[in-house]
Scaffold this motif. Structure first.
Motif, PDB file in Angstrom:
ATOM      1  N   TYR A 103       0.828  -1.210   0.000  1.00 55.79           N
ATOM      2  CA  TYR A 103       0.000   0.000   0.000  1.00 55.79           C
ATOM      3  C   TYR A 103       0.860   1.258   0.000  1.00 55.79           C
ATOM      4  CZ  TYR A 103      -3.850   3.158   1.010  1.00 55.79           C
ATOM      5  OH  TYR A 103      -4.776   4.165   0.924  1.00 55.79           O
ATOM      6  N   ASP A 104       1.936   1.249   0.781  1.00 54.75           N
ATOM      7  CA  ASP A 104       2.852   2.380   0.825  1.00 54.75           C
ATOM      8  C   ASP A 104       4.151   2.026   0.122  1.00 54.75           C
ATOM      9  OD1 ASP A 104       1.431   4.428   2.363  1.00 54.75           O
ATOM     10  OD2 ASP A 104       1.478   2.965   3.978  1.00 54.75           O
ATOM     11  N   PHE A 105       4.622   2.941  -0.701  1.00 55.67           N
ATOM     12  CA  PHE A 105       5.825   2.720  -1.500  1.00 55.67           C
ATOM     13  C   PHE A 105       6.709   3.957  -1.390  1.00 55.67           C
ATOM     14  CE2 PHE A 105       2.201   0.516  -3.260  1.00 55.67           C
ATOM     15  CZ  PHE A 105       2.666  -0.771  -3.484  1.00 55.67           C
ATOM     16  N   ALA A 106       7.980   3.758  -0.998  1.00 53.26           N
ATOM     17  CA  ALA A 106       8.838   4.924  -0.784  1.00 53.26           C
ATOM     18  C   ALA A 106      10.307   4.537  -0.856  1.00 53.26           C
ATOM     19  CB  ALA A 106       8.537   5.549   0.576  1.00 53.26           C
ATOM     20  N   ASN A 107      11.112   5.445  -1.425  1.00 53.25           N
ATOM     21  CA  ASN A 107      12.572   5.337  -1.358  1.00 53.25           C
ATOM     22  C   ASN A 107      13.006   6.096  -0.113  1.00 53.25           C
ATOM     23  OD1 ASN A 107      12.073   5.728  -4.706  1.00 53.25           O
ATOM     24  ND2 ASN A 107      13.277   3.978  -4.023  1.00 53.25           N
ATOM     25  N   VAL A 108      13.669   5.398   0.796  1.00 58.59           N
ATOM     26  CA  VAL A 108      13.912   5.976   2.119  1.00 58.59           C
ATOM     27  C   VAL A 108      15.354   5.793   2.565  1.00 58.59           C
ATOM     28  CG1 VAL A 108      11.520   5.625   2.841  1.00 58.59           C
ATOM     29  CG2 VAL A 108      13.217   3.836   3.317  1.00 58.59           C
ATOM     30  N   LEU A 109      15.697   6.543   3.610  1.00 60.72           N
ATOM     31  CA  LEU A 109      16.941   6.373   4.349  1.00 60.72           C
ATOM     32  C   LEU A 109      16.573   5.892   5.748  1.00 60.72           C
ATOM     33  CD1 LEU A 109      18.812   9.683   3.390  1.00 60.72           C
ATOM     34  CD2 LEU A 109      19.081   7.433   2.344  1.00 60.72           C
ATOM     35  N   VAL A 110      17.337   4.939   6.274  1.00 62.63           N
ATOM     36  CA  VAL A 110      17.039   4.371   7.592  1.00 62.63           C
ATOM     37  C   VAL A 110      18.205   4.640   8.526  1.00 62.63           C
ATOM     38  CG1 VAL A 110      16.466   2.285   8.872  1.00 62.63           C
ATOM     39  CG2 VAL A 110      15.630   2.571   6.530  1.00 62.63           C
ATOM     40  N   ALA A 126      16.735  10.332  -4.377  1.00 65.19           N
ATOM     41  CA  ALA A 126      15.924   9.468  -5.240  1.00 65.19           C
ATOM     42  C   ALA A 126      14.538  10.056  -5.461  1.00 65.19           C
ATOM     43  CB  ALA A 126      15.802   8.082  -4.617  1.00 65.19           C
ATOM     44  N   ASN A 127      14.378  11.327  -5.097  1.00 67.47           N
ATOM     45  CA  ASN A 127      13.077  12.004  -5.165  1.00 67.47           C
ATOM     46  C   ASN A 127      12.058  11.306  -4.261  1.00 67.47           C
ATOM     47  OD1 ASN A 127      11.722  14.252  -6.207  1.00 67.47           O
ATOM     48  ND2 ASN A 127      10.634  13.018  -7.714  1.00 67.47           N
ATOM     49  N   GLY A 128      12.571  10.690  -3.184  1.00 62.85           N
ATOM     50  CA  GLY A 128      11.705   9.956  -2.269  1.00 62.85           C
ATOM     51  C   GLY A 128      10.922  10.872  -1.350  1.00 62.85           C
ATOM     52  N   THR A 129       9.769  10.398  -0.942  1.00 62.56           N
ATOM     53  CA  THR A 129       8.923  11.125   0.009  1.00 62.56           C
ATOM     54  C   THR A 129       8.460  10.150   1.082  1.00 62.56           C
ATOM     55  OG1 THR A 129       6.877  10.671  -1.224  1.00 62.56           O
ATOM     56  CG2 THR A 129       8.097  12.664  -1.820  1.00 62.56           C
ATOM     57  N   THR A 130       8.083  10.684   2.218  1.00 60.49           N
ATOM     58  CA  THR A 130       7.526   9.840   3.273  1.00 60.49           C
ATOM     59  C   THR A 130       6.220  10.444   3.778  1.00 60.49           C
ATOM     60  OG1 THR A 130       8.796  10.980   4.999  1.00 60.49           O
ATOM     61  CG2 THR A 130       9.758   8.981   4.068  1.00 60.49           C
ATOM     62  N   SER A 131       5.357   9.577   4.233  1.00 59.70           N
ATOM     63  CA  SER A 131       4.113   9.976   4.878  1.00 59.70           C
ATOM     64  C   SER A 131       4.215   9.613   6.350  1.00 59.70           C
ATOM     65  CB  SER A 131       2.935   9.231   4.243  1.00 59.70           C
ATOM     66  OG  SER A 131       3.071   7.833   4.471  1.00 59.70           O
ATOM     67  N   ALA A 132       3.163   9.904   7.100  1.00 59.98           N
ATOM     68  CA  ALA A 132       3.139   9.509   8.516  1.00 59.98           C
ATOM     69  C   ALA A 132       3.280   7.997   8.647  1.00 59.98           C
ATOM     70  CB  ALA A 132       1.837   9.992   9.162  1.00 59.98           C
ATOM     71  N   ARG A 133       2.658   7.252   7.717  1.00 57.61           N
ATOM     72  CA  ARG A 133       2.713   5.785   7.799  1.00 57.61           C
ATOM     73  C   ARG A 133       4.112   5.271   7.511  1.00 57.61           C
ATOM     74  NH1 ARG A 133      -1.966   6.576   4.799  1.00 57.61           N
ATOM     75  NH2 ARG A 133      -0.873   5.981   2.890  1.00 57.61           N
ATOM     76  N   VAL A 134       4.781   5.832   6.520  1.00 60.34           N
ATOM     77  CA  VAL A 134       6.140   5.388   6.207  1.00 60.34           C
ATOM     78  C   VAL A 134       7.065   5.711   7.369  1.00 60.34           C
ATOM     79  CG1 VAL A 134       8.097   5.695   4.635  1.00 60.34           C
ATOM     80  CG2 VAL A 134       5.772   5.628   3.723  1.00 60.34           C
ATOM     81  N   GLY A 258      -0.040   9.676  -3.917  1.00 53.69           N
ATOM     82  CA  GLY A 258       0.163  11.073  -3.519  1.00 53.69           C
ATOM     83  C   GLY A 258       1.148  11.806  -4.407  1.00 53.69           C
ATOM     84  N   PHE A 259       0.876  13.096  -4.624  1.00 54.36           N
ATOM     85  CA  PHE A 259       1.715  13.933  -5.485  1.00 54.36           C
ATOM     86  C   PHE A 259       2.020  15.279  -4.820  1.00 54.36           C
ATOM     87  CE2 PHE A 259      -0.761  11.135  -8.220  1.00 54.36           C
ATOM     88  CZ  PHE A 259       0.214  10.583  -9.026  1.00 54.36           C
ATOM     89  N   GLU A 260       2.166  15.264  -3.487  1.00 55.89           N
ATOM     90  CA  GLU A 260       2.295  16.523  -2.760  1.00 55.89           C
ATOM     91  C   GLU A 260       3.557  17.293  -3.130  1.00 55.89           C
ATOM     92  OE1 GLU A 260       3.802  13.161  -0.111  1.00 55.89           O
ATOM     93  OE2 GLU A 260       2.157  13.522  -1.511  1.00 55.89           O
ATOM     94  N   LYS A 261       4.642  16.606  -3.393  1.00 51.17           N
ATOM     95  CA  LYS A 261       5.894  17.293  -3.700  1.00 51.17           C
ATOM     96  C   LYS A 261       5.788  18.058  -5.013  1.00 51.17           C
ATOM     97  CE  LYS A 261      10.887  16.658  -4.013  1.00 51.17           C
ATOM     98  NZ  LYS A 261      12.017  15.694  -3.949  1.00 51.17           N
ATOM     99  N   ALA A 262       5.317  17.387  -6.059  1.00 55.52           N
ATOM    100  CA  ALA A 262       5.164  18.046  -7.357  1.00 55.52           C
ATOM    101  C   ALA A 262       4.126  19.164  -7.281  1.00 55.52           C
ATOM    102  CB  ALA A 262       4.764  17.018  -8.415  1.00 55.52           C
ATOM    103  N   TYR A 263       3.062  18.940  -6.529  1.00 55.30           N
ATOM    104  CA  TYR A 263       2.001  19.945  -6.392  1.00 55.30           C
ATOM    105  C   TYR A 263       2.544  21.239  -5.807  1.00 55.30           C
ATOM    106  CZ  TYR A 263      -2.327  22.030  -4.477  1.00 55.30           C
ATOM    107  OH  TYR A 263      -3.353  22.875  -4.150  1.00 55.30           O
ATOM    108  N   ILE A 264       3.325  21.131  -4.732  1.00 59.83           N
ATOM    109  CA  ILE A 264       3.861  22.323  -4.074  1.00 59.83           C
ATOM    110  C   ILE A 264       4.930  22.993  -4.929  1.00 59.83           C
ATOM    111  CG2 ILE A 264       5.175  23.128  -2.062  1.00 59.83           C
ATOM    112  CD1 ILE A 264       2.174  22.618  -1.554  1.00 59.83           C
ATOM    113  N   GLU A 265       5.677  22.219  -5.706  1.00 56.60           N
ATOM    114  CA  GLU A 265       6.674  22.819  -6.596  1.00 56.60           C
ATOM    115  C   GLU A 265       6.028  23.770  -7.594  1.00 56.60           C
ATOM    116  OE1 GLU A 265       8.817  19.654  -8.447  1.00 56.60           O
ATOM    117  OE2 GLU A 265       9.976  19.159  -6.638  1.00 56.60           O
TER     118      GLU A 265
END
Length: 1022
Positions: A103-110, A126-134, A258-265
């Motif tokens: 359900y959630d898909f993200a390129n992340v740093l841990v 990697a143009n990654g984003t995170t949500s509260a769930r990620v 979700g497209f919040e990053k592109a939307y705000i840009e």
């Protein structure tokens, strides 16, 4: 302009409620029942008052402290015997990886400490984003209650070797008999895993792979298949858009990920250009709350409005009908035509015909915003194939079912049919990371590794190839699903070797495996997709429009819009306390789902949400009936809900395997017939009972004061002097001095200190870029060991969040002076307020300790527990604090939290700090606070000091923009920017001087180090 609007959090504030006024003056509102234990001897002996209540009354005196110290626990520390080469004690390691849980898909740093993952951040390279769930997924790794720990058969332990032999034998038997076997998974979005599945099917040709997503976007994928020949989702480059029109697509939430990053840009005021966004919707969504214009319309009228827009743009004649919002539809048709290829239309209706009409509109516009080449490979569930599977199971045509990390026994609307069919299946195997209703129904339960324990690859879109690497050794006796399938296919290769060979030979094209693994991703070169040009669509848009229209014309009664919450999503992480306690951005309610209802419908049916004198909110229950299914759910009256419609979120109501505290809410999946998020002909009736909500919307409020928020239109931003005394949109506060009105910042009762030496930290928050998603809230929780307190404590205002996101509604009502000039009386002014409450404007404002240079809290602390640091941070000395709470009472921002209880090692707060696995997520750089002290945002002082020490160790000055906090690191849209204002190259230094910069409650002259940027809306006038 900001001064021309009244901002409010709840409807009660509009009514000048005495309760709200009382609450605004009293943050710590629960009265201590002193009368229960200060009466006569008989009363004292019969009192049920606990020791905890008694200590609240007596305070933390020397005697109490001495008693508490009598039996201190003994902790034995064990040093490394042989220290691992890749671990330096006290130093964090970061690993680039990917998350893909279906359900959630993200390129992340841990971030890991001593081999323990403790935090997840977006991989921005990697143009990654995170949500509260990620962000919260790191805590799910340590879920000792729900995670499967070893293989079982019929509830009894079994070895992996025995399971392999038995299942392999049954697979061979079924294959020889020609009985079908189905591999049921969620969306994998992994090239290597898809190849392994193909090899498994080649080994057992009787096997079929079916993809099931609990929350479906099958309609959009089917429409893409019909029109472009590819069963994928389109990508939307909203940063290029001039006009955006959405029909119920929550693209700042979960729509297509979700497209919040592109939307705000595409909405940066400094460029002088902002996209114009209009949202047609029934529920108040995160996307609607951020829209420039929000048009309230019930679901069936959304369908007709979409068809009318299609007709207006293409000139086609379609079956439709008039709607109350046709005037807005006509305006948007003209706007889209003017925008041309820079215009885009989206719809969140999970219906193939609605999606086809939307694609056709974008095709007519020749929209370059819709990308059908670099497509999305997420949400690949196929509703038709899932329905066929259940039908085949019931008919006894399925010999074996192997499920992987899906839970249809909870999330299907027809669970009874699935269970009936499952009983007729010979081989039942669940491959799962966690226990669930489906796992319990299977014969074999085989534990798979968490993504933070796994190798893998991901392909979320056509361009970015992501890699996944383990950040910790497996906590339990688990295997990766890829290793399981390889072994069952007769392939002795381990998955790591398989993955490395596959990536090197198929994807990387000669590039270094180690480099790609280090970066966590590899950018692939896109080639022109000839198939898109060659494919001839046979879609009849007239037929699609007729089907869509005829279905909507059947609507009667209430209409139900099923949606997912930003916090809980489809319910995969329902046992995660961080997410359960996370307040919903719109309603500010945690630990619950509910039926959202318009103010008008609530009045007509007798529903209300009375506020109690302790700040708690109650509600009535409603019985919701649709398609022969019934659920009883509490009602939340929601400004902005379309009349005649109701909303209900999915993902709640899970019980099997969850901790008792997490078994909250109502399961709405039984109403999710046909995986359609819109359900017509719904009956809603009031039933008896009172529900107790854990809602923070009127707690810790600073509403009603001047200049909390400042909002301006794009036209004002471009044409009006922000400090213009009469018309300015960012006027400074004025005070009377020597009978003259002067700027407040010129008058001060404090002596200034020289802050130009060393570092001086500021945090800038752009209200235009903040979508209210809440990723920063969970990131703060993880970084700073913020405790979870549970529903009852949140209900009475004792949540411990160091960072909250205040949601304000506003109404277009002029100031009293302007109202007087227009000849409006008080009654008419407030009547206007009430009318606008049906569809208010929404603004989100992150609020944390403001780190005031002239801090009111510091002057009232009797033991100097809160002091001001040289670097601008307001600091807390926990072992000096005696819990007087004077500082909280003197804080105008209501951002301090008091530890009413011991939240760690306390069975009454049975969350992650109460078990050995859950404690593994704790950050060792931050102390776990004890009972009786104040705590609040520290501007992540442990992170700033670590940055300074790192630079010192390397013999260099701190680099430009090197300083970060947890919230600024997690912010996908760049709304939060942290840095050193004494370094003029830091981004925050320019933002502090920007013409949009202001301080909240600046007339108090607290001189905060948190700076806000005025929110700019595009009213389409510029």
């Amino acid at each position: 302009m900001a001064s021309n609007k009244k901002y409010w959090k709840s409807v009660e504030e509009l009514k000048d409620s005495s309760i709200v006024e009382t609450l605004s003056k009293n943050e710590f509102v629960e009265a201590i029942p002193t009368d229960q234990f200060l009466g006569d001897k008989e009363t004292l002996e019969k009192s049920s008052t606990s020791r905890r209540d008694f200590l609240k009354y007596v305070g933390f005196t020397t005697a109490a402290a001495s008693l508490a110290a009598c039996e201190g626990p003994v902790r034995k520390s064990i040093p490394y015997v042989v220290k691992p080469n890749d671990i330096i004690a006290g130093v964090a390691d970061w690993y680039a990886t990917s998350m893909a849980d279906g359900y959630d898909f993200a390129n992340v740093l841990v971030k890991t400490r001593e081999g323990r993952p403790i935090q997840i951040m977006p991989n921005k390279e990697a143009n990654g984003t995170t949500s509260a769930r990620v962000q919260a997924a790191v805590l799910s790794l340590y879920d000792e209650k729900l995670r499967l720990k070893n293989p079982t058969k019929a509830g009894e332990s079994i070895s992996w070797n025995d399971a392999d032999k038995e299942i392999g034998a049954k697979l061979n038997s079924l294959n020889a008999a020609g009985k079908p076997v189905v591999l049921l998974t969620g969306t994998l979005a992994s090239l290597s895993t898809s190849k392994i599945v193909e090899e498994f099917i080649a080994a057992y040709p009787n096997t079929k792979h079916v993809v099931y997503d609990a929350v479906s976007e099958s309609g959009a994928a089917d429409a893409m298949m019909a029109m472009y020949g590819k069963r994928v989702l389109p990508k939307y480059h909203l940063n290029k858009a001039k006009t955006i029109v959405s029909f119920g697509a929550d693209f700042l939430g979960d729509f297509h990920g979700g497209f919040e990053k592109a939307y705000i840009e595409g909405r940066q005021p400094k460029t002088g250009k902002m996209s114009y966004h209009v949202q047609f919707e029934s529920n108040m969504s995160l996307t609607g709350a951020n829209a420039d214009k929000r048009v309230v319309v019930k679901p069936s009228d959304q369908v007709f409005a979409l068809l009318n827009l299609y007709a207006a743009i293409t000139g086609s004649s379609v079956s439709s009908k008039a709607t109350p919002v046709d005037a807005d539809v006509k305006k948007m048709a003209n706007e889209l035509k003017k925008a041309g290829s820079k215009g885009v239309v989206l719809t969140g209706i999970n219906d193939v015909n609605a999606q086809l009409i939307t694609l056709a509109i974008n095709k007519a516009l020749n929209s370059e915003i819709v990308d059908t080449t670099n497509t999305l490979n997420i949400r690949q569930g196929n509703d038709a194939e899932v329905a066929q599977l259940i039908s085949d199971m019931k008919a006894g045509r399925v010999g074996g079912l192997i499920s992987y990390n899906v839970n249809p026994a909870y999330s299907l609307s027809n669970v009874a049919d699935f269970t009936e069919g499952l009983n007729k299946v010979d081989l039942k195997v669940a491959l799962s990371t966690e226990n669930s209703e489906t796992v319990d129904a299977m014969e074999y339960a085989l534990p798979t590794s968490h993504f933070l324990e796994s190798w893998g690859d991901t392909q979320f879109d056509s361009e970015t190839y992501g890699l996944m690497q383990p950040t910790i050794q497996p906590l339990f006796d688990t295997r990766q699903v890829q290793d399981i399938l390889l072994k069952w296919s007769g392939n002795s290769t381990n998955y790591y070797d398989y993955l490395k060979t596959f990536a090197t030979s198929t994807v990387l094209g000669g590039s270094s495996w180690n480099t790609a693994l280090h970066n966590g991703f590899f950018k692939r070169e896109l080639v022109s997709n000839v198939e898109e040009v060659v494919f001839e669509s046979t879609v009849s848009l007239g037929t699609a429009a007729n089907k869509l229209s005829s279905e909507a014309k059947k609507a009667s009664g209430f209409e139900l819009n099923l949606y997912t919450k930003t916090g809980l999503g489809d319910g995969k992480q329902a046992n995660n306390p961080w997410l359960q306690e996370f307040p919903d951005p719109i309603t500010r309610t945690s630990w619950d789902n509910y039926l959202t209802m318009s103010i008008a419908d609530a009045k007509e049916l007798g529903f209300s949400n009375p506020i109690q004198d302790n700040g708690a909110i109650n509600g009535n229950y409603a019985k919701v009936s649709v398609n022969g299914k019934e659920v009883t759910v509490p009602v939340m009256v929601q400004p902005g809900q379309a009349k005649g419609s109701v909303g209900l979120s999915l993902g709640f109501g899970r019980t099997f395997g969850l901790k008792e505290e997490m078994q909250v809410g109502v399961n709405a999946y039984p109403l999710y017939k046909g995986s359609n998020n819109i359900q017509y002909n719904v009956k809603v009736e009031k039933v008896s009972g009172t529900h107790k909500f854990a809602c923070t919307q009127v707690q810790k409020t600073i509403a009603g004061r001047h200049d909390i928020l400042k909002v301006a239109s794009l036209k004002e931003y471009k044409n009006v002097d922000p400090k213009d005394h009469h018309h300015g949109w960012n006027k400074p506060a004025y005070v009377s001095y020597d009978h003259q009105e002067v700027e407040a910042n010129t008058i001060d009762i404090w002596d200034e200190h020289n802050r130009e030496l060393g570092h001086h930290f500021n945090l800038s928050i752009d209200l235009t870029s903040c979508t209210g998603c809440g990723a920063c809230v969970v990131a703060c929780h993880a970084e700073n060991n913020v405790p979870v307190v549970g529903k009852n404590e949140v209900r009475i205002g004792r949540d411990m969040h160091w960072l909250r996101i205040d949601r304000y509604y506003s109404s277009e009502v002029e100031t009293r002076e302007d109202a007087r000039e227009q000849g409006l009386g008080i009654a008419e002014t407030y009547e206007g307020l009430e009318t606008e409450a049906e569809n208010p404007e929404v603004t989100f404002q992150p609020m944390m300790c403001q780190h005031c240079n002239h801090a009111p809290c510091e002057t009232v602390c009797p033991v100097a527990a809160t002091t001001h640091g040289r670097q601008g941070q307001n600091q807390m000395t926990y072992n000096r604090c005696v819990g007087t709470r004077y500082c909280a009472n003197n804080c105008p921002y209501r951002v301090r939290r008091f530890n009413w209880f011991e939240y760690a090692n306390n069975n009454e707060f049975d969350f992650n700090m109460n078990n050995e696995y859950g404690k593994m997520v704790l950050n060792p750089d931050v102390v776990v606070r004890g009972r009786g002290v104040m705590e609040k945002c520290s501007m992540c002082i442990q992170m700033t000091q670590a940055t300074i020490l790192k630079a010192k160790k390397e013999g260099r000055p701190v680099n430009t923009d090197e300083f970060e906090t947890a919230c600024s690191s997690a912010c996908t849209t760049g709304a939060l920017v942290f840095g050193d204002v004494n370094n003029k190259e830091d981004q925050v230094a320019a933002l502090a001087e920007d013409k949009r910069a202001y301080n909240v409650l600046d007339y108090l002259q607290t001189k905060p180090n948190v700076i806000y940027q005025v929110k700019i809306r595009n009213t389409n006038e510029a």
